[in-house]
Design an enzyme around this catalytic site. Structure first.
Site, PDB file in Angstrom:
ATOM      1  N   LYS A  44       9.929  36.444  -6.575  1.00 50.46           N
ATOM      2  CA  LYS A  44       9.868  37.252  -7.805  1.00 50.46           C
ATOM      3  C   LYS A  44       8.949  38.454  -7.632  1.00 50.46           C
ATOM      4  O   LYS A  44       8.762  39.258  -8.542  1.00 50.46           O
ATOM      5  CB  LYS A  44       9.346  36.399  -8.972  1.00 50.46           C
ATOM      6  CG  LYS A  44      10.312  35.379  -9.491  1.00 50.46           C
ATOM      7  CD  LYS A  44       9.924  34.875 -10.876  1.00 50.46           C
ATOM      8  CE  LYS A  44       8.790  33.933 -10.868  1.00 50.46           C
ATOM      9  NZ  LYS A  44       8.507  33.361 -12.215  1.00 50.46           N
ATOM     10  N   LYS A  46       5.809  38.395  -7.586  1.00 46.35           N
ATOM     11  CA  LYS A  46       4.785  38.257  -8.625  1.00 46.35           C
ATOM     12  C   LYS A  46       3.504  37.725  -7.965  1.00 46.35           C
ATOM     13  O   LYS A  46       3.506  36.661  -7.361  1.00 46.35           O
ATOM     14  CB  LYS A  46       5.284  37.266  -9.683  1.00 46.35           C
ATOM     15  CG  LYS A  46       4.465  37.267 -10.944  1.00 46.35           C
ATOM     16  CD  LYS A  46       5.284  36.745 -12.131  1.00 46.35           C
ATOM     17  CE  LYS A  46       4.472  36.901 -13.408  1.00 46.35           C
ATOM     18  NZ  LYS A  46       5.251  36.633 -14.608  1.00 46.35           N
TER      19      LYS A  46
HETATM   20  N1  C2G Z   1       5.553  34.857 -22.722  1.00 47.59           N
HETATM   21  C1  C2G Z   1       5.478  35.114 -24.093  1.00 47.59           C
HETATM   22  N2  C2G Z   1       4.515  35.931 -24.560  1.00 47.59           N
HETATM   23  C2  C2G Z   1       3.617  36.500 -23.723  1.00 47.59           C
HETATM   24  C3  C2G Z   1       3.663  36.235 -22.333  1.00 47.59           C
HETATM   25  C4  C2G Z   1       4.658  35.405 -21.847  1.00 47.59           C
HETATM   26  O1  C2G Z   1       6.304  34.606 -24.875  1.00 47.59           O
HETATM   27  N3  C2G Z   1       2.666  37.302 -24.243  1.00 47.59           N
HETATM   28  C5  C2G Z   1       6.627  33.985 -22.232  1.00 47.59           C
HETATM   29  C6  C2G Z   1       7.581  34.710 -21.295  1.00 47.59           C
HETATM   30  O2  C2G Z   1       8.530  35.454 -22.042  1.00 47.59           O
HETATM   31  C7  C2G Z   1       8.209  33.531 -20.549  1.00 47.59           C
HETATM   32  C8  C2G Z   1       7.065  32.504 -20.507  1.00 47.59           C
HETATM   33  O3  C2G Z   1       6.093  32.913 -21.487  1.00 47.59           O
HETATM   34  O4  C2G Z   1       9.288  32.981 -21.306  1.00 47.59           O
HETATM   35  C9  C2G Z   1       6.400  32.445 -19.155  1.00 47.59           C
HETATM   36  O5  C2G Z   1       5.963  33.761 -18.823  1.00 47.59           O
HETATM   37  P1  C2G Z   1       5.806  34.128 -17.264  1.00 47.59           P
HETATM   38  O6  C2G Z   1       4.959  33.095 -16.610  1.00 47.59           O
HETATM   39  O7  C2G Z   1       5.450  35.577 -17.148  1.00 47.59           O
HETATM   40  O8  C2G Z   1       7.323  33.918 -16.759  1.00 47.59           O
HETATM   41  P2  C2G Z   1       8.060  34.733 -15.599  1.00 47.59           P
HETATM   42  O9  C2G Z   1       7.122  34.967 -14.465  1.00 47.59           O
HETATM   43  O10 C2G Z   1       8.719  35.885 -16.239  1.00 47.59           O
HETATM   44  O11 C2G Z   1       9.124  33.643 -15.037  1.00 47.59           O
HETATM   45  O12 C2G Z   1      13.388  32.026 -13.807  1.00 47.59           O
HETATM   46  C10 C2G Z   1      12.629  32.625 -14.856  1.00 47.59           C
HETATM   47  C11 C2G Z   1      11.286  33.092 -14.349  1.00 47.59           C
HETATM   48  O13 C2G Z   1      10.658  32.063 -13.591  1.00 47.59           O
HETATM   49  C12 C2G Z   1      10.406  33.502 -15.530  1.00 47.59           C
END
Ligand code: C2G
Length: 129
Positions: A44, A46
């Site tokens: 990703k 990330k």
């Molecule tokens: N989230 C949220 N509000 C925030 C930050 C995050 O609602 N202020 C939600 C994101 O939308 C996501 C979840 O928390 O649904 C997890 O966020 P991340 O860890 O950033 O997820 P991500 O790295 O985008 O991984 O296959 C899908 C990916 O693995 C998603």
């Protein structure tokens, strides 16, 4: 019995993550959370601060979470949906539209993110701290 699944990194677990998970739990009976492994976070592109073992341990201990599994690849979602009898795939709307293909297997829901908090912002404020 309604099973919900969601996927994420959940680095530096914060209120935005918690609010999402609580919303998801209220949508059904069982909440499964797939936590991205280090390897998959490389895919990703990330950068992660907190190791997978700690991130999954934290999520596993969130009251509204019933089961945690590792997220190791983009392609595992369909298998997971079938394996766990998932009724709803849900994720924050930063992913809006990206997972519509899953609607052949289960309901697909995109939820509003929590404003004014993100791991990226937390990292920035830590630097200034
Ligand atoms: N989230 C949220 N509000 C925030 C930050 C995050 O609602 N202020 C939600 C994101 O939308 C996501 C979840 O928390 O649904 C997890 O966020 P991340 O860890 O950033 O997820 P991500 O790295 O985008 O991984 O296959 C899908 C990916 O693995 C998603």
């Amino acid at each position: 019995h309604k099973t919900i699944i969601t996927y994420g990194t959940f680095d530096m677990f914060h209120i935005g993550h918690l609010k999402l998970l609580k919303k998801l739990k209220n949508m059904g009976d069982e909440l499964i959370v797939a936590v991205s492994t280090e390897k998959f976070n490389l895919v990703k592109k990330k950068k992660i601060l907190i190791p997978f073992e700690q991130r999954i341990e934290i999520v596993k201990n969130i009251k509204c979470v019933d089961r945690v599994i590792p997220e190791e690849a983009w392609g595992q979602k369909i298998k997971d949906i079938k394996k766990y009898g998932v009724d709803v795939f849900a994720i924050g709307n930063d992913w809006k539209g990206e997972f519509n293909f899953l609607s052949n297997y289960c309901e697909v829901v995109y939820l509003d993110r929590t404003e004014d908090i993100s791991t990226t912002e937390l990292k920035k404020s830590l630097i200034e701290f």
